[in-house]
Motif scaffolding. Structure first.
Motif, PDB file in Angstrom:
ATOM      1  N   UNK A   1      -1.380  -2.185   0.104  1.00  0.00           N
ATOM      2  CA  UNK A   1      -2.701  -2.112   0.719  1.00  0.00           C
ATOM      3  C   UNK A   1      -2.636  -1.371   2.061  1.00  0.00           C
ATOM      4  N   UNK A   2      -1.518  -1.485   2.775  1.00  0.00           N
ATOM      5  CA  UNK A   2      -1.398  -0.693   4.010  1.00  0.00           C
ATOM      6  C   UNK A   2      -1.372   0.799   3.653  1.00  0.00           C
ATOM      7  N   UNK A   3      -0.608   1.110   2.623  1.00  0.00           N
ATOM      8  CA  UNK A   3      -0.497   2.525   2.237  1.00  0.00           C
ATOM      9  C   UNK A   3      -1.839   3.080   1.765  1.00  0.00           C
ATOM     10  N   UNK A   4      -2.603   2.257   1.024  1.00  0.00           N
ATOM     11  CA  UNK A   4      -3.867   2.836   0.565  1.00  0.00           C
ATOM     12  C   UNK A   4      -4.871   2.916   1.707  1.00  0.00           C
ATOM     13  N   UNK A   5      -4.769   2.005   2.660  1.00  0.00           N
ATOM     14  CA  UNK A   5      -5.644   2.121   3.827  1.00  0.00           C
ATOM     15  C   UNK A   5      -5.352   3.423   4.577  1.00  0.00           C
TER      16      UNK A   5
ATOM     17  N   UNK B   1       0.369  -6.499  -9.229  1.00  0.00           N
ATOM     18  CA  UNK B   1      -0.999  -5.968  -9.280  1.00  0.00           C
ATOM     19  C   UNK B   1      -1.263  -5.125  -8.030  1.00  0.00           C
ATOM     20  N   UNK B   2      -2.444  -4.498  -7.957  1.00  0.00           N
ATOM     21  CA  UNK B   2      -2.775  -3.732  -6.756  1.00  0.00           C
ATOM     22  C   UNK B   2      -3.353  -4.611  -5.668  1.00  0.00           C
ATOM     23  N   UNK B   3      -3.997  -5.681  -6.130  1.00  0.00           N
ATOM     24  CA  UNK B   3      -4.610  -6.611  -5.170  1.00  0.00           C
ATOM     25  C   UNK B   3      -4.249  -8.016  -5.590  1.00  0.00           C
ATOM     26  N   UNK B   4      -4.226  -8.949  -4.676  1.00  0.00           N
ATOM     27  CA  UNK B   4      -4.143 -10.342  -5.119  1.00  0.00           C
ATOM     28  C   UNK B   4      -4.544 -11.295  -4.006  1.00  0.00           C
TER      29      UNK B   4
END
Ligand code: ARG
Length: 588
Positions: A479-483, A585-588
């Motif tokens: 999630x840091x990387x996608x942010x 997963x991508x999110x959790x």
């Protein structure tokens, strides 16, 4: 690439040598006093006798040579003669860069690539999969993936129990329910129906009922034995019915194993070697390996050095029937012919160890395998409930794998819904992935041979040494990387800088252990080593994360370096969970 301790030992060895001592003394190990140093070398202590010198004098000589060393930022000779070491940030960076650029993060290919067959799963057809089979499937799958990753050729075989008395019991059970089925008509010459005369749930009822009845009713048992015999001797109708049992059951097994990411290359079973048995028996008799004892055909396998009694290996019973041994030996014969493996690994309940000892000895003595073929029994312990006894359902029955997976998913779903913004459907999907990690990590993080306690609360927790904790860490990085990407950043061409703080250095020091760990996990067929590693790595990452500004970092080159470290950490973690057999997963 070389392992970190090899690299450091080389540097240290050179220093010993220039100081006039044996380079072999320069063996560097990870510090056992992390409060004092990162690495250590005890070579001065070991050399004291040889050089008739006080260890501290040797250590000081060596430390003198290492002034300005590129590898060590700190070398301290301390009484009575230890060398306490810290690695230099620059040198560590070089290693991290090599690791990031090499295939498999610098894990070297084995000197000799082995062909390995892994015999795992071992489900019995028409009997529901129970938790006893979960360990074999989970551990075997991971070992298969680890050995493959390490560069070996690996074939996974489920080795179904599809040929014994249980098949006769099911056939007898079917006959009682539907006596008019064409399969039982011995005069029938036509084709048999394509549709099976039962569903999987009916099949699952039939076996336990028939098995219970045969225990009370000797006549029923005799009928089941007769049916087994007819099946094995090739009676058409019995073979056709058996094929249906096999198909229905295998379809269900595929589904169950599939939900645990367990995939077999071969779906062979005991039945596949039935036709090889006569040939094997003749071979064993003709070469004088087997002899008749009390009517049965046996091979003696005891050895002089035995401390406990190892009974002979029985090849045929006095009525000529084959046994579990017989099919296992014939399977070895077939595997040698078809695949010629260097090694066969059996992932089976450790209570079968004596049995496998007999089979292995018999295979060697009768030269079914070559002297260099390695036969390895990897026995696993029991999965216990919180009472320390073999795991049972609440009502005391045997827990079925399917239910165990469902219960874990439900528990995970509850936890994920709590306080998270996620649609019901997404939460279900995520729960499924995380539940698999909880079950598998809960199992694999224990040394396989040990018993362990199945504790659903602990296994599904997001904190501590658990699968969900590892996934949580990966998701955090993702999630840091996608942010960063959402903010317009790119992950291409990021350059690493030397570690900027203690926790960043500690993270790098964990990362560079990867090739050392993976090689050991493969050589020792030890998935728990992968678990221990990623737990340490995840802890190191989370400490770094809490102590380091990442997206908020203003220095662009420093920020890029931090992101490069995140990418590497994510990739290493992902590789590790992949060999353990679960995904994030991508999110959790
Ligand atoms: N079907 C057996 C059981 O449930 C396990 C098979 C193990 N593998 C073997 N080659 N014997 O106990």
């Amino acid at each position: 690439m070389k392992k970190i301790l090899e690299l450091l030992s080389e540097e240290m060895g050179k220093a010993f040598e220039t100081a006039g001592y044996d380079a072999a003394l320069g063996r560097v190990t990870i510090s056992n006093r992390p409060d004092l140093c990162e690495y250590q070398c005890n070579g001065a202590m070991a050399g004291a006798k040889q050089y008739k010198k006080a260890p501290i004098a040797i250590a000081s000589d060596v430390a003198e040579q290492l002034k300005g060393s590129r590898a060590f930022s700190e070398v301290q000779a301390v009484a009575p003669g230890f060398l306490n070491l810290k690695i230099s940030e620059k040198y560590l960076l070089e290693i991290i860069e090599t690791m990031a650029s090499e295939p498999k993060f610098g894990l070297e290919q084995p000197e000799k690539k082995k062909k390995i067959i892994i015999d795992y799963g071992g489900a019995n057809v028409a009997k529901p999969l129970h938790v006893g089979h979960i360990r074999s499937a989970v551990i075997g799958e991971s070992i298969k993936r680890i050995c493959r990753y390490a560069g070996h050729e690996v074939i996974g075989d489920v080795h179904l129990g599809d040929w014994g008395l249980q098949m006769g019991l099911v056939i007898t059970g079917v006959q009682d329910r539907q006596p008019d089925l064409v399969y039982f008509d011995e005069k029938y010459q036509g084709e048999y129906p394509k549709e099976a005369p039962f569903t999987i749930s009916e099949l699952e009822e039939i076996y336990p009922a028939a098995s219970a009845k045969s225990k009370e009713d000797p006549e029923y048992k005799a009928r089941a034995m007769e049916a087994t015999f007819k099946l094995q001797s090739g009676v058409r109708g019995y073979r056709a019915l058996w094929k249906h049992i096999l198909n229905v059951s295998v379809e269900d097994l595929r589904k169950n194993y599939g939900s645990l990411n367990v995939e077999f290359d071969l779906w062979k079973g005991e039945s596949d070697v039935h036709d090889l048995i006569p040939e094997m028996v003749t071979y064993m008799k003709d070469n004088g390996y087997a002899h008749i004892s009390e009517g049965a055909l046996v091979v003696d396998v005891k050895e002089e050095t035995d401390t406990k009694e190892i009974p002979p290996c029985m090849i045929l019973k006095s009525d000529g029937a084959s046994l579990y041994n017989t099919t296992d030996l014939a399977t070895i014969m077939e595997r040698m012919r078809l695949y010629h493996p260097d090694q066969i690994i059996y992932v089976v309940d450790k209570r079968q160890d004596l049995y496998f000892e007999q089979v292995f000895r018999c295979a060697r003595k009768t030269k079914l395998v070559e002297p260099e073929t390695e036969l390895k029994f990897l026995g696993f312990g029991t999965m216990n409930g919180s009472d320390g006894k073999p795991f049972k359902t609440r009502d005391g029955g045997v827990m079925r794998l399917e239910n165990l997976i469902r219960e874990t998913k439900d528990e995970m779903y509850k936890k994920i819904r709590e306080g998270r913004q996620m649609s019901e459907e997404e939460a279900r999907q995520v729960a499924e992935q995380v539940a698999v990690s909880a079950l598998k990590y809960g199992d694999l993080s224990n040394q396989a041979s040990k018993d362990y306690i199945f504790d659903i609360d602990r296994f599904t927790s997001f904190e501590g040494d658990t699968g969900p904790y590892i996934l949580y860490t990966i998701v955090r990085i993702k999630s840091i990387l996608s942010k960063f990407k959402e903010q317009g950043g790119s992950l291409e061409g990021l350059k690493l800088l030397p570690a900027g703080n203690e926790s960043e250095k500690a993270l790098e020091m964990e990362l560079v252990q990867f090739n050392t760990m993976m090689q050991a996990a493969a050589e020792e067929t030890a998935p728990h080593k992968v678990c221990a590693y990623i737990y340490d790595l995840a802890n190191a990452f989370n400490r770094f994360y809490h102590e380091t500004k990442i997206l908020g970092e203003e220095d662009v080159t420093r920020k890029e370096s931090l992101l490069a470290l995140l990418v590497l950490t994510r990739d290493v973690l992902k590789t590790c969970i992949d060999v353990l057999g679960f995904n994030a997963p991508d999110k959790m």
